[in-house]
Design a protein around this motif. Sequence first.
Motif, PDB file in Angstrom:
ATOM      1  N   GLN A 287     -36.886 -30.531 -32.471  1.00  0.00           N
ATOM      2  CA  GLN A 287     -35.894 -29.929 -31.670  1.00  0.00           C
ATOM      3  C   GLN A 287     -34.656 -30.586 -31.326  1.00  0.00           C
ATOM      4  O   GLN A 287     -34.103 -31.422 -30.293  1.00  0.00           O
ATOM      5  N   ARG A 288     -33.765 -30.770 -32.729  1.00  0.00           N
ATOM      6  CA  ARG A 288     -32.609 -31.542 -32.570  1.00  0.00           C
ATOM      7  C   ARG A 288     -31.506 -30.469 -32.984  1.00  0.00           C
ATOM      8  O   ARG A 288     -31.711 -29.305 -33.403  1.00  0.00           O
ATOM      9  N   MET A 289     -30.098 -31.038 -32.875  1.00  0.00           N
ATOM     10  CA  MET A 289     -29.214 -30.191 -33.268  1.00  0.00           C
ATOM     11  C   MET A 289     -28.124 -31.216 -33.830  1.00  0.00           C
ATOM     12  O   MET A 289     -28.053 -32.286 -33.656  1.00  0.00           O
ATOM     13  N   PHE A 290     -27.453 -30.826 -35.075  1.00  0.00           N
ATOM     14  CA  PHE A 290     -26.339 -31.544 -35.490  1.00  0.00           C
ATOM     15  C   PHE A 290     -25.100 -31.543 -34.283  1.00  0.00           C
ATOM     16  O   PHE A 290     -24.685 -30.302 -33.907  1.00  0.00           O
ATOM     17  N   PRO A 291     -24.583 -32.725 -34.160  1.00  0.00           N
ATOM     18  CA  PRO A 291     -23.502 -32.686 -33.130  1.00  0.00           C
ATOM     19  C   PRO A 291     -22.365 -31.679 -33.514  1.00  0.00           C
ATOM     20  O   PRO A 291     -21.881 -31.608 -34.750  1.00  0.00           O
ATOM     21  N   ILE A 292     -21.767 -31.130 -32.511  1.00  0.00           N
ATOM     22  CA  ILE A 292     -20.692 -30.072 -32.825  1.00  0.00           C
ATOM     23  C   ILE A 292     -19.754 -30.646 -33.491  1.00  0.00           C
ATOM     24  O   ILE A 292     -19.009 -30.128 -34.602  1.00  0.00           O
ATOM     25  N   LEU A 293     -19.276 -31.947 -33.228  1.00  0.00           N
ATOM     26  CA  LEU A 293     -18.101 -32.669 -34.123  1.00  0.00           C
ATOM     27  C   LEU A 293     -18.573 -33.173 -35.328  1.00  0.00           C
ATOM     28  O   LEU A 293     -17.508 -33.728 -36.035  1.00  0.00           O
ATOM     29  N   SER A 294     -19.716 -32.772 -35.916  1.00  0.00           N
ATOM     30  CA  SER A 294     -19.917 -33.292 -37.294  1.00  0.00           C
ATOM     31  C   SER A 294     -20.008 -32.038 -38.145  1.00  0.00           C
ATOM     32  O   SER A 294     -20.396 -31.972 -39.332  1.00  0.00           O
ATOM     33  N   HIS A 295     -19.714 -30.619 -37.561  1.00  0.00           N
ATOM     34  CA  HIS A 295     -19.772 -29.538 -38.363  1.00  0.00           C
ATOM     35  C   HIS A 295     -18.552 -29.679 -39.225  1.00  0.00           C
ATOM     36  O   HIS A 295     -17.193 -30.069 -38.949  1.00  0.00           O
ATOM     37  N   ALA A 296     -18.540 -29.319 -40.379  1.00  0.00           N
ATOM     38  CA  ALA A 296     -17.450 -29.518 -41.522  1.00  0.00           C
ATOM     39  C   ALA A 296     -17.087 -27.934 -41.874  1.00  0.00           C
ATOM     40  O   ALA A 296     -17.606 -27.094 -41.473  1.00  0.00           O
TER      41      ALA A 296
END
Length: 296
Positions: A287-296
């Motif tokens: 139940q994780r998510m990639f941080p919004i600021l890590s989206h490319a």
Amino acid sequence: MIKKIYKDDISLLDSFNELTRKTFGFDFVKWHEAGHFSDRYVPHVMMDKEKVISNVSVNRMQFDMGGVIKNYIQIGTVMTDKDYRGQGLNRKIMESILQEYMDKVDGIYLFGNDSVLHYYPKFGFVPCEEYEYYFAYEKGSDLSPNVIEKVDMTDDTQAKNVYAVMERYFAEPDVPNENDALYMSENLSLYHFWMDSEYRDNIYYLPECGAYIVGAVDHDKLYLYQIIGKEKVELERVAKAFGNGFSEVVLGYTPVHKEGLGVRIHKEEDSTLFVMGEDLRCVSEKQRMFPILSHA
């Protein structure tokens, strides 16, 4: 033939940026001129003479998962000139990238829009659910008010202070992050991209905590996209600093401390996470998510 574009390939970058503007409505010119185009971002392009006609970019990502370092590839900036579509150019680039990187990293992932939901599974990608954490915010809380300072990212001194804190993120790998359980522990250039553009007006400093906050109030919700600082920051105190114009706080990253927080499937309009590799299945399973600021 597939070519890789690096930061010094000026003529190729001009054509690459032209296609990016035509496709997405933005470019990387200012980001490049500011010196943020690093070797962690590598466009893989197809050319027609001197013109870039198709691209798939490789973003080399490093994440810290509670002290465990993971190296991933994030695919982004997928585009083909409209006059050259239907020739399988993107497919050829993607196959070349997967062949080159698959055995060198812990996994490969991307965010695809609704129009390509059946396209990426052809390469072996599978859709993966992300989870967001949130809590109800009681307006008029009796917590003493905090003073929060809005950061002016057009002011060189203030901007440098923000990035100096980020650089300490990377320079102190043995110091645990008490806020983000899946944080981008390299790639300052990607932070620069977002914080110099879409989130430049959403950056604050909370002196009481000695941390920078990337956040914004939208309708009845406060979105906390990132806490920049490794020492534990009390989320309710951060919320109090933003006032009483909302009733729910939503995190744009995976918190370390989940006590008192609700969790639900993260839904983003016209965006689905696709992953390749068993290692990345932990995003959904834990139940994780990639941080919004890590989206490319």
